[in-house]
Design a protein around this motif. Sequence first.
Motif, PDB file in Angstrom:
ATOM      1  N   ASP A  58       0.832  -1.202   0.000  1.00  0.00           N
ATOM      2  CA  ASP A  58       0.000   0.000   0.000  1.00  0.00           C
ATOM      3  C   ASP A  58       0.868   1.253   0.000  1.00  0.00           C
ATOM      4  OD1 ASP A  58      -2.364   1.498   0.010  1.00  0.00           O
ATOM      5  OD2 ASP A  58      -2.341   1.665   2.204  1.00  0.00           O
ATOM      6  N   ASP A 120       0.607   6.843   3.685  1.00  0.00           N
ATOM      7  CA  ASP A 120       0.369   5.617   4.467  1.00  0.00           C
ATOM      8  C   ASP A 120       0.991   5.676   5.870  1.00  0.00           C
ATOM      9  OD1 ASP A 120      -1.013   3.120   4.415  1.00  0.00           O
ATOM     10  OD2 ASP A 120       0.892   2.060   4.284  1.00  0.00           O
ATOM     11  N   HIS A 142      -4.664   6.354   6.132  1.00  0.00           N
ATOM     12  CA  HIS A 142      -5.930   5.774   6.597  1.00  0.00           C
ATOM     13  C   HIS A 142      -5.770   5.104   7.956  1.00  0.00           C
ATOM     14  CE1 HIS A 142      -5.127   1.472   4.971  1.00  0.00           C
ATOM     15  NE2 HIS A 142      -3.997   2.135   4.999  1.00  0.00           N
ATOM     16  N   HIS A 143      -4.712   5.451   8.694  1.00  0.00           N
ATOM     17  CA  HIS A 143      -4.514   4.873  10.030  1.00  0.00           C
ATOM     18  C   HIS A 143      -5.060   5.796  11.115  1.00  0.00           C
ATOM     19  CE1 HIS A 143      -1.412   2.729   7.657  1.00  0.00           C
ATOM     20  NE2 HIS A 143      -1.789   1.717   8.411  1.00  0.00           N
ATOM     21  N   THR A 168      -4.447   3.421   1.476  1.00  0.00           N
ATOM     22  CA  THR A 168      -4.018   4.760   1.067  1.00  0.00           C
ATOM     23  C   THR A 168      -4.019   4.849  -0.463  1.00  0.00           C
ATOM     24  OG1 THR A 168      -2.666   4.945   3.052  1.00  0.00           O
ATOM     25  CG2 THR A 168      -2.197   6.506   1.297  1.00  0.00           C
ATOM     26  N   ASP A 198      -4.105  -4.259   1.205  1.00  0.00           N
ATOM     27  CA  ASP A 198      -4.664  -3.733   2.462  1.00  0.00           C
ATOM     28  C   ASP A 198      -6.122  -4.139   2.684  1.00  0.00           C
ATOM     29  OD1 ASP A 198      -2.310  -2.552   3.214  1.00  0.00           O
ATOM     30  OD2 ASP A 198      -3.220  -0.620   3.696  1.00  0.00           O
TER      31      ASP A 198
HETATM   32 MN   LIG Z   1      -2.067   1.115   4.204  1.00  0.00          MN
END
Ligand SMILES: [Mn+2]
Length: 378
Positions: A58, A120, A142-143, A168, A198
């Motif tokens: 990703d 990411d 996206h975390h 991401t 992912d």
């Molecule tokens: Mn990721």
Amino acid sequence: MSGDVSIDESKDSAARAVGLPPDVHPLGHLRKVMADFRQRVGEDPRILILTHRSPDPDALGALTGVDFLLRNAFDLQPEIATVGQIYRAENQAMVRELGLTYQEYHSLDVSRFHGAMLVDSQPSFGHTDLPDDVPMIAVFDHHQPPPPERRQDQSIPHYDVRLGMGSTATIIFEYIRDAGLGLDSRTATALCCGVRFDTADLSVHATPLDREAFFETFLHADRSMLARIRLPSLPPTYYRELHRSLSRARRHGPLVFGLLGRVANPESVAEMADFFMRMEGCRWSLVGGSFEGTYYLSLRTQVAHGEAFPLMEKILEGEGTFGGRGSVAGGQVPLENTDEATLRSLERRLRTRALKLVDPEELRGTDPRFGTRLTRLP
Ligand SMILES: [Mn+2]
């Protein structure tokens, strides 16, 4: 794991609240940020694109996608730099097949750059090295962000973090789509690898945008290259590590648990956590191993078992750093000493905390302390 695609449209807009406000168009916002930036530093800014250490598909897909976006929609010539070797055979195959080339971040003269972008990952994450004196212009991720008191990113002008998003690469795909750019086969293949890695081929964490990104990039991807990335040839050390992991891992009721001591490849920790998760009846898996002064942990859960992030928090109990989303979490504990005793005592602490999280009722029939060897399971 159930095969159905979980789609939650409401997540998209809720997730936006972490980063850009929901009524802000991401590409429009980035254009405005870049226009302001150009006014300050000049028409031809030098941009550095970065990600977390030992990038996964990703991260690699998002790096390639942002590079493509900046070149084609912003007329920029960015450079990409990475930290840490890539160990997982699939990830190495991705770099090789796509001919991806990166600068080594630590041997780079960062003073040449006017600004940096991060994919990411986020600035305060433990597995991410960032320059002190190059301003961060944009973050795409996206975390779960760290708690506000630990956030170092208050002043980043373009902070696009979407928690509900599967990858991401999906976020970057949206920018490329909105810019009206046609995907070339290399960029499409790279982004496709990111989305599929992912979201486990859209089986987990997949939003409608993830699906669109996957299908659209798949359509333009090099299919034979995708196949070679998926099933690359494996070095002999891979089989040694596999054997060691299998002999060390134990089943404790719903948990498959392997603390591997020293590993030859830090990414085998995540790989084994994924592999053990596939065992029938396993509801969560936890694997750890030490590599070059850091202890790596990977945790996986079944969707019904709950989120991986709070479990990892309990297992680390304040030691090291960790991150995660949905059913996946990873942690790193720096080892002040690389001797056997330090390693053993850390693994003992982790074991004690992990086993406390298993319902004793479910441990019946197994040795409560040592669990059951995977090869001895009935
Ligand atoms: Mn990721």
